[in-house]
Design an enzyme around this catalytic site. Structure first.
Site, short mmCIF file in Angstrom:
data_model
loop_
_atom_site.label_atom_id
_atom_site.label_comp_id
_atom_site.label_asym_id
_atom_site.label_seq_id
_atom_site.Cartn_x
_atom_site.Cartn_y
_atom_site.Cartn_z
CB CYS A 101 -0.93 -0.02 1.21
SG CYS A 101 -1.82 1.52 1.44
CB CYS A 106 -3.31 2.58 -1.49
SG CYS A 106 -3.41 0.93 -0.81
CE LYS A 109 -4.99 3.71 -6.31
NZ LYS A 109 -5.48 2.38 -6.21
CE LYS A 110 -7.65 9.50 -4.31
NZ LYS A 110 -8.01 9.92 -2.99
CE1 TYR A 242 -6.81 -1.82 -6.96
CE2 TYR A 242 -7.88 -3.95 -6.70
CZ TYR A 242 -7.00 -2.99 -6.24
OH TYR A 242 -6.31 -3.20 -5.09
CD GLU A 246 -6.96 1.68 -9.05
OE1 GLU A 246 -7.93 1.84 -8.30
OE2 GLU A 246 -5.87 1.25 -8.63
CG ASP A 376 -3.54 -8.15 -0.32
OD1 ASP A 376 -4.60 -7.74 0.19
OD2 ASP A 376 -2.89 -7.48 -1.15
CG HIS A 514 -28.50 21.72 -4.92
ND1 HIS A 514 -28.52 20.80 -5.95
CD2 HIS A 514 -28.69 22.93 -5.48
CE1 HIS A 514 -28.71 21.45 -7.09
NE2 HIS A 514 -28.81 22.74 -6.83
CD GLU A 519 -27.93 17.60 -5.38
OE1 GLU A 519 -28.93 17.96 -4.75
OE2 GLU A 519 -27.25 18.37 -6.09
P1 FAD Z 1 1.45 -6.10 2.00
O1 FAD Z 1 1.10 -4.69 2.22
O2 FAD Z 1 1.75 -6.52 0.62
O3 FAD Z 1 2.71 -6.40 2.95
C1 FAD Z 1 3.37 -7.62 2.96
C2 FAD Z 1 4.82 -7.38 3.35
O4 FAD Z 1 5.43 -8.62 3.71
C3 FAD Z 1 5.65 -6.82 2.21
O5 FAD Z 1 6.48 -5.77 2.69
C4 FAD Z 1 6.50 -8.00 1.78
O6 FAD Z 1 7.70 -7.61 1.17
C5 FAD Z 1 6.71 -8.69 3.12
N1 FAD Z 1 7.09 -10.09 3.03
C6 FAD Z 1 6.65 -11.03 2.15
N2 FAD Z 1 7.20 -12.22 2.45
C7 FAD Z 1 7.99 -12.03 3.53
C8 FAD Z 1 8.80 -12.88 4.32
N3 FAD Z 1 8.87 -14.19 4.08
N4 FAD Z 1 9.49 -12.34 5.36
C9 FAD Z 1 9.42 -11.02 5.63
N5 FAD Z 1 8.66 -10.18 4.92
C10 FAD Z 1 7.94 -10.68 3.89
N6 FAD Z 1 -5.89 -1.23 -1.46
C11 FAD Z 1 -6.73 -0.25 -1.07
O7 FAD Z 1 -7.38 -0.37 -0.03
N7 FAD Z 1 -6.87 0.90 -1.79
C12 FAD Z 1 -6.18 1.12 -2.93
O8 FAD Z 1 -6.33 2.17 -3.56
C13 FAD Z 1 -5.28 0.12 -3.35
N8 FAD Z 1 -4.54 0.30 -4.45
C14 FAD Z 1 -3.64 -0.64 -4.83
C15 FAD Z 1 -2.87 -0.40 -5.95
C16 FAD Z 1 -1.96 -1.34 -6.38
C17 FAD Z 1 -1.12 -1.05 -7.59
C18 FAD Z 1 -1.81 -2.56 -5.65
C19 FAD Z 1 -0.82 -3.59 -6.09
C20 FAD Z 1 -2.57 -2.80 -4.53
C21 FAD Z 1 -3.49 -1.84 -4.10
N9 FAD Z 1 -4.28 -2.04 -2.97
C22 FAD Z 1 -5.16 -1.07 -2.59
C23 FAD Z 1 -4.21 -3.29 -2.19
C24 FAD Z 1 -3.37 -3.10 -0.92
O9 FAD Z 1 -2.11 -2.60 -1.26
C25 FAD Z 1 -3.26 -4.45 -0.22
O10 FAD Z 1 -4.55 -4.96 0.03
C26 FAD Z 1 -2.51 -4.33 1.11
O11 FAD Z 1 -1.24 -3.79 0.94
C27 FAD Z 1 -2.40 -5.71 1.75
O12 FAD Z 1 -1.67 -5.63 2.94
P2 FAD Z 1 -0.89 -6.90 3.50
O13 FAD Z 1 -0.42 -6.52 4.85
O14 FAD Z 1 -1.71 -8.11 3.36
O15 FAD Z 1 0.34 -7.11 2.52
P1 NA7 Z 2 -6.68 -9.74 -10.71
O1 NA7 Z 2 -7.77 -9.01 -10.06
O2 NA7 Z 2 -6.47 -11.17 -10.39
O3 NA7 Z 2 -6.84 -9.60 -12.29
C1 NA7 Z 2 -5.94 -10.11 -13.21
C2 NA7 Z 2 -6.20 -9.49 -14.57
O4 NA7 Z 2 -5.25 -9.92 -15.51
C3 NA7 Z 2 -7.56 -9.89 -15.14
O5 NA7 Z 2 -8.06 -8.84 -15.91
C4 NA7 Z 2 -7.19 -11.09 -15.99
O6 NA7 Z 2 -8.11 -11.35 -17.02
C5 NA7 Z 2 -5.88 -10.65 -16.56
N1 NA7 Z 2 -5.01 -11.75 -16.97
C6 NA7 Z 2 -4.64 -12.80 -16.24
N2 NA7 Z 2 -3.82 -13.59 -16.95
C7 NA7 Z 2 -3.68 -13.01 -18.15
C8 NA7 Z 2 -2.96 -13.34 -19.33
N3 NA7 Z 2 -2.23 -14.44 -19.39
N4 NA7 Z 2 -3.03 -12.53 -20.38
C9 NA7 Z 2 -3.79 -11.41 -20.34
N5 NA7 Z 2 -4.49 -11.04 -19.24
C10 NA7 Z 2 -4.43 -11.84 -18.17
O7 NA7 Z 2 -5.28 -9.07 -10.47
P2 NA7 Z 2 -4.72 -7.63 -10.00
O8 NA7 Z 2 -3.26 -7.68 -10.05
O9 NA7 Z 2 -5.27 -6.49 -10.74
O10 NA7 Z 2 -5.22 -7.48 -8.54
C11 NA7 Z 2 -4.96 -8.47 -7.57
C12 NA7 Z 2 -4.92 -7.82 -6.24
O11 NA7 Z 2 -3.85 -6.86 -6.26
C13 NA7 Z 2 -6.08 -7.00 -5.84
O12 NA7 Z 2 -7.11 -7.71 -5.27
C14 NA7 Z 2 -5.43 -6.04 -4.87
O13 NA7 Z 2 -5.17 -6.59 -3.64
C15 NA7 Z 2 -4.18 -5.74 -5.49
P3 NA7 Z 2 -9.39 -12.34 -16.82
O14 NA7 Z 2 -10.49 -11.47 -16.32
O15 NA7 Z 2 -8.99 -13.39 -15.84
O16 NA7 Z 2 -9.62 -12.89 -18.16
#
Ligand code: FAD
Ligand code: NA7
Length: 539
Positions: A101, A106, A109-110, A242, A246, A376, A514, A519
């Site tokens: 995040c 997040c 990205k934002k 998403y 995004e 996650d 408004h 609204e």
């Molecule tokens: P993470 O935040 O991924 O943290 C896991 C940590 O564990 C990482 O630092 C990783 O390196 C570490 N780790 C992994 N394995 C090990 C290990 N064996 N030993 C030590 N450390 C380890 N969510 C929102 O709510 N709003 C948003 O707008 C949003 N935008 C997003 C945009 C993008 C591009 C992405 C990819 C995700 C977005 N998310 C958003 C999702 C959000 O980032 C995740 O849901 C959130 O970060 C999950 O938190 P977490 O603690 O499960 O894992």
């Molecule tokens: P998602 O939500 O699992 O979506 C993966 C996307 O990629 C989806 O649109 C898939 O299409 C597409 N996809 C998967 N494999 C392929 C291949 N081989 N070629 C083309 N397109 C493909 O993943 P995100 O990374 O966006 O988000 C996962 C989590 O990350 C989210 O919940 C947050 O926690 C952050 P499909 O619809 O399956 O045909």
């Protein structure tokens, strides 16, 4: 328990209590709770520690879920260690404490979404009388520097917070080696071993690659994008989730040529009517969609920052192939849970064979009773930062604070931060139909034209509001959807109302503010079933 540890824990507790005056209501309630807990034996149970272990709790993963859980456990007086380690992406991108995040999700990205919105605001501003003659252009370097500087400060803030709360933080990779014992390996490859009574896995996910020729060598993922040291130029975004939309949205908003390759549908799992509207709004912005294609090979035509890449793709419906040349290929084709190299098999924690995710019960407990998981990595739970934070905090309170509240994963609101934002809470129309049957649903909808868009002469037909109500429950709102500016801000408030059992009648009884976009939900009259026209006319 060693005497030093006991003292530290009590001094921490008294520091905590000492922040407010001795007679504050909250403090009195705390004393009362302590007395009750003492009499019932709960206090003794909570303070009891197993001297056999180095820590009460070891958290693996320092992202949204892990940080929240570790800090709450420490506030409750427990001895906590947190291990966080970022394995560099194939392109070598890495970052500090804070997880996805803060560093690659997040937050950056934002901020980049905001950069794109400001570009649109510049265009609108001329209609509002702003005159400027300088050529307007965007500097990717300035943006990434500013974003990374903010990200760095957040990451540093997390380090300080851990220190303040006396959580032992190690920048090391954690893996189980035997029951109640992990190996922590740091960047230099040095190993150390630690034991704990309880463990929380919060290791999150990392972007998936396609496994085609050239993907790891030449493509980037969201892990790399927010700190990319050069402007990506003409970009192919692969995927339609998403994350994909995004990123495509803000890159297009910054003026880049953007193509999105869609394997099947946009925003799988989201309301498909809304998903198509999101796509249409992006198309209006100039994003090109290649539907029903998947890449099969990426070749480098020219080195450079950015270089030039050729992408060969094939149709998912036939034998057709196509080629395209781009400066950057951004893969957003899903994310894999970081569960495979955690040594979970050594202690018997089950993971789903299909998804690699960890199934847990409603108390986030895995198949091994002393090992919990949040965020996650969980099977079948919303993957969002506030969900991970809430689950982590409540878990710590249940484990060490004598509390019983569980994380409520129902009606979690979320927003897709495409240039025109899409916010939703509850069921999609498809899911609501599956759960309640179409004949039991009333779907109210409206198009709306934000006042700010009228003078700017922006599309009068793009913004859309929809609620799905269950007739059998007094028209309770079971699905809320809005496509429009600031959809995130709008959705947050309605999500609270849905938690309180929002009905259509309650919306009708609510007086609107408004002139706002929100609204529209207080004046919804037309059902989809009526087929009445909802077109907005203007400009
Ligand atoms: P993470 O935040 O991924 O943290 C896991 C940590 O564990 C990482 O630092 C990783 O390196 C570490 N780790 C992994 N394995 C090990 C290990 N064996 N030993 C030590 N450390 C380890 N969510 C929102 O709510 N709003 C948003 O707008 C949003 N935008 C997003 C945009 C993008 C591009 C992405 C990819 C995700 C977005 N998310 C958003 C999702 C959000 O980032 C995740 O849901 C959130 O970060 C999950 O938190 P977490 O603690 O499960 O894992
Ligand atoms: P998602 O939500 O699992 O979506 C993966 C996307 O990629 C989806 O649109 C898939 O299409 C597409 N996809 C998967 N494999 C392929 C291949 N081989 N070629 C083309 N397109 C493909 O993943 P995100 O990374 O966006 O988000 C996962 C989590 O990350 C989210 O919940 C947050 O926690 C952050 P499909 O619809 O399956 O045909």
């Amino acid at each position: 328990m060693p005497a030093g540890r006991k003292e530290r824990r009590f001094s921490q507790k008294s520091r905590h209590l000492g922040r407010r005056g001795p007679t504050s209501q909250k403090q009195l309630a705390g004393f009362r709770w302590a007395m009750d807990a003492h009499q019932s034996g709960l206090l003794q149970q909570l303070l009891q520690q197993d001297p056999a272990y180095d820590y009460d709790l070891i958290v693996i993963g320092g992202g949204s879920g892990g940080l929240s859980c570790a800090q709450e456990a420490a506030v409750l007086g427990r001895k906590v260690m947190l291990l966080d380690f970022v394995v560099p992406s194939p392109r070598g991108t890495s970052w500090g404490l804070g997880g996805t995040c803060v560093n690659a999700g997040c937050i950056p990205k934002k901020l980049m979404h905001q950069a794109a919105l400001l570009g649109q605001a510049l265009t609108d501003s001329r209609r509002f009388g702003w005159e400027y003659s300088q050529q307007v252009k965007h500097s990717w370097a300035t943006l990434t520097e500013a974003v990374q500087s903010h990200v760095g400060s957040l990451s540093w803030g997390h380090r300080l917070a851990l220190r303040e709360k006396a959580v032992t933080y190690l920048n090391s990779y954690g893996e189980f080696v035997e029951h109640h014992k992990v190996k922590a390996t740091n960047e230099k490859g040095q190993e150390a071993f630690y034991t704990a009574a309880k463990f929380v896995i919060a290791t999150g996910e990392r972007p998936r690659y396609l496994g085609i020729q050239g993907d790891k060598e030449y493509c980037i993922t969201s892990d790399d994008l927010f700190s990319l040291p050069y402007c990506p130029g003409a970009t192919l975004v692969v995927g339609a989730s998403y994350v994909a939309l995004e990123c495509a949205g803000f890159l297009a908003g910054l003026g880049l040529e953007v193509t999105v390759m869609v394997r099947s549908v946009l925003l799988r799992g989201f309301d498909q009517q809304m998903a198509e509207k999101v796509g249409a709004s992006m198309q209006q912005l100039g994003v090109r969609f290649l539907r029903k294609f998947v890449p099969v090979e990426v070749q480098q035509l020219e080195k450079g920052l950015p270089g030039r890449l050729k992408v060969v793709a094939k149709s998912t419906e036939g034998t057709e192939t196509m080629e395209g040349v781009y400066n950057t290929v951004l893969l957003a084709v899903g994310r894999d849970s970081c569960t495979k190299k955690l040594g979970l098999e050594k202690i018997g924690v089950n993971i789903s064979e299909k998804t690699g995710k960890i199934p847990v019960n409603d108390e986030e407990q895995t198949s091994v009773p002393y090992v919990y998981a949040v965020g996650d990595v969980l099977e079948g739970k919303p993957q969002l930062t506030p969900v991970a934070v809430q689950a982590g905090k409540l878990l710590a309170r249940r484990l060490f604070g004598g509390r019983s509240e569980k994380c409520d994963y129902v009606n979690v609101p979320t927003v897709v931060f495409t240039p025109l934002e899409y916010g939703c809470c509850g069921y999609s129309e498809e899911k609501a139909t599956e759960v309640y049957q179409a004949e039991n649903l009333n779907v109210y909808h409206a198009r709306f034209w934000p006042l700010e868009w009228t003078v700017a002469c922006r599309d009068s037909d793009a913004c859309y509001a929809k609620i799905i109500c269950n007739k059998l429950e007094n028209d309770r709102v079971v699905g809320f959807h809005v496509l429009g500016p600031n959809a995130g801000e709008i959705t947050q408030g309605f999500a609270a109302a849905m938690k309180c059992g929002l009905t259509k009648q309650l919306l009708d009884d609510t007086i609107g503010i408004h002139p706002t976009c929100g609204e529209v939900f207080t004046t919804l009259e037309i059902t989809k079933a009526s087929g009445l026209d909802i077109t907005q006319k203007g400009c």
